[in-house]
Design a protein around this motif. Structure first.
Motif, PDB file in Angstrom:
ATOM      1  N   ALA A  73       0.818  -1.214   0.000  1.00  0.00           N
ATOM      2  CA  ALA A  73       0.000   0.000   0.000  1.00  0.00           C
ATOM      3  C   ALA A  73       0.852   1.266   0.000  1.00  0.00           C
ATOM      4  N   ARG A  74       2.100   1.148   0.442  1.00  0.00           N
ATOM      5  CA  ARG A  74       2.986   2.311   0.523  1.00  0.00           C
ATOM      6  C   ARG A  74       4.149   2.191  -0.460  1.00  0.00           C
ATOM      7  N   ALA A  75       3.980   1.401  -1.503  1.00  0.00           N
ATOM      8  CA  ALA A  75       5.084   1.101  -2.420  1.00  0.00           C
ATOM      9  C   ALA A  75       5.646   2.354  -3.081  1.00  0.00           C
ATOM     10  N   ASP A  76       4.780   3.243  -3.567  1.00  0.00           N
ATOM     11  CA  ASP A  76       5.266   4.448  -4.237  1.00  0.00           C
ATOM     12  C   ASP A  76       6.034   5.346  -3.271  1.00  0.00           C
ATOM     13  N   GLU A  77       5.523   5.492  -2.068  1.00  0.00           N
ATOM     14  CA  GLU A  77       6.196   6.296  -1.048  1.00  0.00           C
ATOM     15  C   GLU A  77       7.561   5.710  -0.713  1.00  0.00           C
ATOM     16  N   LEU A  78       7.627   4.408  -0.579  1.00  0.00           N
ATOM     17  CA  LEU A  78       8.896   3.753  -0.275  1.00  0.00           C
ATOM     18  C   LEU A  78       9.899   3.943  -1.403  1.00  0.00           C
ATOM     19  N   ALA A  79       9.448   3.795  -2.655  1.00  0.00           N
ATOM     20  CA  ALA A  79      10.352   3.934  -3.797  1.00  0.00           C
ATOM     21  C   ALA A  79      10.920   5.346  -3.885  1.00  0.00           C
ATOM     22  N   GLU A  80      10.071   6.347  -3.709  1.00  0.00           N
ATOM     23  CA  GLU A  80      10.533   7.734  -3.790  1.00  0.00           C
ATOM     24  C   GLU A  80      11.540   8.044  -2.686  1.00  0.00           C
ATOM     25  N   LEU A  81      11.268   7.572  -1.486  1.00  0.00           N
ATOM     26  CA  LEU A  81      12.177   7.837  -0.376  1.00  0.00           C
ATOM     27  C   LEU A  81      13.486   7.073  -0.546  1.00  0.00           C
ATOM     28  N   GLU A  82      13.402   5.830  -1.028  1.00  0.00           N
ATOM     29  CA  GLU A  82      14.624   5.050  -1.241  1.00  0.00           C
ATOM     30  C   GLU A  82      15.521   5.711  -2.275  1.00  0.00           C
ATOM     31  N   SER A  83      14.918   6.235  -3.337  1.00  0.00           N
ATOM     32  CA  SER A  83      15.682   6.940  -4.363  1.00  0.00           C
ATOM     33  C   SER A  83      16.309   8.209  -3.798  1.00  0.00           C
ATOM     34  N   MET A  84      15.556   8.956  -3.010  1.00  0.00           N
ATOM     35  CA  MET A  84      16.049  10.228  -2.480  1.00  0.00           C
ATOM     36  C   MET A  84      17.184  10.021  -1.483  1.00  0.00           C
ATOM     37  N   GLN A  85      17.070   9.030  -0.600  1.00  0.00           N
ATOM     38  CA  GLN A  85      18.079   8.907   0.450  1.00  0.00           C
ATOM     39  C   GLN A  85      19.363   8.236  -0.024  1.00  0.00           C
ATOM     40  N   THR A  86      19.300   7.494  -1.125  1.00  0.00           N
ATOM     41  CA  THR A  86      20.494   6.807  -1.625  1.00  0.00           C
ATOM     42  C   THR A  86      21.063   7.426  -2.892  1.00  0.00           C
ATOM     43  N   GLY A  87      20.243   8.194  -3.617  1.00  0.00           N
ATOM     44  CA  GLY A  87      20.669   8.733  -4.900  1.00  0.00           C
ATOM     45  C   GLY A  87      20.509   7.762  -6.047  1.00  0.00           C
ATOM     46  N   LYS A  88      19.953   6.585  -5.797  1.00  0.00           N
ATOM     47  CA  LYS A  88      19.759   5.607  -6.873  1.00  0.00           C
ATOM     48  C   LYS A  88      18.572   6.013  -7.743  1.00  0.00           C
ATOM     49  N   SER A  89      18.470   5.414  -8.915  1.00  0.00           N
ATOM     50  CA  SER A  89      17.396   5.771  -9.841  1.00  0.00           C
ATOM     51  C   SER A  89      16.046   5.340  -9.287  1.00  0.00           C
ATOM     52  N   ILE A  90      15.017   6.119  -9.600  1.00  0.00           N
ATOM     53  CA  ILE A  90      13.674   5.778  -9.162  1.00  0.00           C
ATOM     54  C   ILE A  90      13.221   4.477  -9.820  1.00  0.00           C
ATOM     55  N   ARG A  91      13.712   4.217 -11.032  1.00  0.00           N
ATOM     56  CA  ARG A  91      13.342   2.972 -11.708  1.00  0.00           C
ATOM     57  C   ARG A  91      13.848   1.767 -10.929  1.00  0.00           C
ATOM     58  N   LEU A  92      15.085   1.813 -10.462  1.00  0.00           N
ATOM     59  CA  LEU A  92      15.632   0.693  -9.699  1.00  0.00           C
ATOM     60  C   LEU A  92      14.856   0.509  -8.402  1.00  0.00           C
ATOM     61  N   ALA A  93      14.538   1.609  -7.740  1.00  0.00           N
ATOM     62  CA  ALA A  93      13.786   1.512  -6.493  1.00  0.00           C
ATOM     63  C   ALA A  93      12.405   0.908  -6.729  1.00  0.00           C
ATOM     64  N   LYS A  94      11.728   1.327  -7.801  1.00  0.00           N
ATOM     65  CA  LYS A  94      10.369   0.852  -8.069  1.00  0.00           C
ATOM     66  C   LYS A  94      10.343  -0.578  -8.593  1.00  0.00           C
ATOM     67  N   GLU A  95      11.353  -0.957  -9.390  1.00  0.00           N
ATOM     68  CA  GLU A  95      11.315  -2.260 -10.039  1.00  0.00           C
ATOM     69  C   GLU A  95      12.100  -3.338  -9.308  1.00  0.00           C
ATOM     70  N   PHE A  96      12.948  -2.949  -8.354  1.00  0.00           N
ATOM     71  CA  PHE A  96      13.776  -3.943  -7.661  1.00  0.00           C
ATOM     72  C   PHE A  96      13.657  -3.837  -6.145  1.00  0.00           C
ATOM     73  N   ASP A  97      14.051  -2.716  -5.579  1.00  0.00           N
ATOM     74  CA  ASP A  97      14.141  -2.605  -4.117  1.00  0.00           C
ATOM     75  C   ASP A  97      12.806  -2.844  -3.428  1.00  0.00           C
ATOM     76  N   VAL A  98      11.781  -2.124  -3.864  1.00  0.00           N
ATOM     77  CA  VAL A  98      10.494  -2.219  -3.169  1.00  0.00           C
ATOM     78  C   VAL A  98       9.788  -3.541  -3.445  1.00  0.00           C
ATOM     79  N   PRO A  99       9.591  -3.939  -4.707  1.00  0.00           N
ATOM     80  CA  PRO A  99       8.921  -5.233  -4.911  1.00  0.00           C
ATOM     81  C   PRO A  99       9.714  -6.407  -4.356  1.00  0.00           C
ATOM     82  N   GLY A 100      11.042  -6.309  -4.388  1.00  0.00           N
ATOM     83  CA  GLY A 100      11.853  -7.379  -3.811  1.00  0.00           C
ATOM     84  C   GLY A 100      11.654  -7.497  -2.318  1.00  0.00           C
ATOM     85  N   SER A 101      11.529  -6.368  -1.632  1.00  0.00           N
ATOM     86  CA  SER A 101      11.314  -6.385  -0.185  1.00  0.00           C
ATOM     87  C   SER A 101       9.938  -6.947   0.152  1.00  0.00           C
TER      88      SER A 101
END
Length: 315
Positions: A73-101
């Protein structure tokens, strides 16, 4: 901010400024955790342990599935924050980090029901023996900054699936998504104190966590030097350790390799997550007959026109 006993708390350490590495922009400020905060978080985990340990595997599995739903339910929020705090691409956060978690939460929901024992050798006719798996108690885990959400998942989910409670120390640079994970766990029905997250530096908060007398196991992902220090500290009190250290991954190209595919794989393998990866391809070992073709292909620049591949140009 830090999260223990089911709610947010201010730290007692020094002020720390959060920065987006991709832009250099300041994104927030907070106060780091110190040894006093570690004591509070560990006490919370210790108090929650008896009741959580008593849950059945099925009950823990249902909590894990509920946590997966909260994270979805908070996937978009998590992806945006993960991208902002690490500097990684939003695509990687949305397609790997969040769904993988999220997938890891579902996986360990299943694993919670599979804590089977093992038959042991029996050498006397009047008895039998077996190995029974039981939780240990309070686990203290320390995660790095390159995959904050994924690392939080890999540290927290197996520990609680087995019936342990946990205090996770995140990198002071990337606490955000781990805190949301802890908050989501409370919303999913985890009792206060089962999952706790603090952020602080290694010398103060990290060492306080590893050496705490109520922490029965320490898990760490990071450098070999720090891992050796953690092993030393844990050995002094006889507690268990789980270490994932360093990384110097070779990329091997054999004589029957597809050079085009190998070159693409080498570039992706070395630059994924901005190259901030413990399994990053840091060197290539190439069959002699392919050396020139491989290096030429790896170093050949891409030709683009207005963001699109130029027609008639090599990739």
């Amino acid at each position: 901010m830090h999260y223990w006993n089911g709610s947010y708390h201010e730290g007692s350490g020094r002020p720390f400024t959060l920065v987006n590495p991709a832009t250099g922009e300041t994104t927030g400020e907070y106060t780091l955790a110190n040894a006093a905060d570690v004591n509070e978080a560990v006490a919370s985990a210790k108090a929650a342990y008896p009741a959580f340990k008593a849950l059945t595997p099925g009950e823990r599995a249902e909590l894990m599935l509920g946590l997966a739903t909260q994270l979805e339910a908070r996937a978009d929020e998590l992806a945006e924050l993960e991208s902002m705090q690490t500097g990684k691409s939003i695509r990687l956060a949305k397609e790997f980090d969040v769904p993988g978690s999220i997938d890891n939460a579902k996986f360990f929901a299943g694993a919670a029901r599979q804590l089977t024992g093992l038959a042991a050798g029996t050498y006397w006719e009047k008895s039998t023996s077996m190995t029974r798996r039981e939780p240990l108690g309070v686990v203290g885990s320390i995660a790095p900054w390159n995959y904050p959400l994924q690392m939080a998942a890999w540290k927290i989910f197996p520990a609680v699936a087995a019936g342990n409670t946990i205090v996770l120390k995140t990198s002071e640079m990337t606490p955000g998504t781990s805190l949301i994970l802890a908050e989501a766990a409370t919303a999913a029905g985890f009792a206060p104190g089962v999952i706790n997250v603090i952020a602080g530096d290694g010398l103060e908060a990290g060492e306080a966590l590893v050496t705490h007398p109520d922490v029965v196991m320490s898990s760490f992902t990071g450098s070999t030097k720090v891992g050796r220090r953690i092993m030393e500290l844990a050995a002094a009190k006889g507690s268990r350790v789980h270490l994932e250290l360093g990384g110097k991954a070779p990329f091997v190209v054999f004589d029957d390799a597809d050079i085009e595919a190998a070159a693409r794989g080498a570039v992706a393998g070395s630059l994924i997550n901005s190259g901030q990866d413990c399994t990053a391809a840091t060197r290539a070992i190439v069959a002699r007959e392919h050396f020139t073709a491989f290096t030429d292909r790896v170093h050949r620049p891409r030709h683009r026109t207005h963001g699109r591949r130029a027609r008639g140009q090599p990739d």
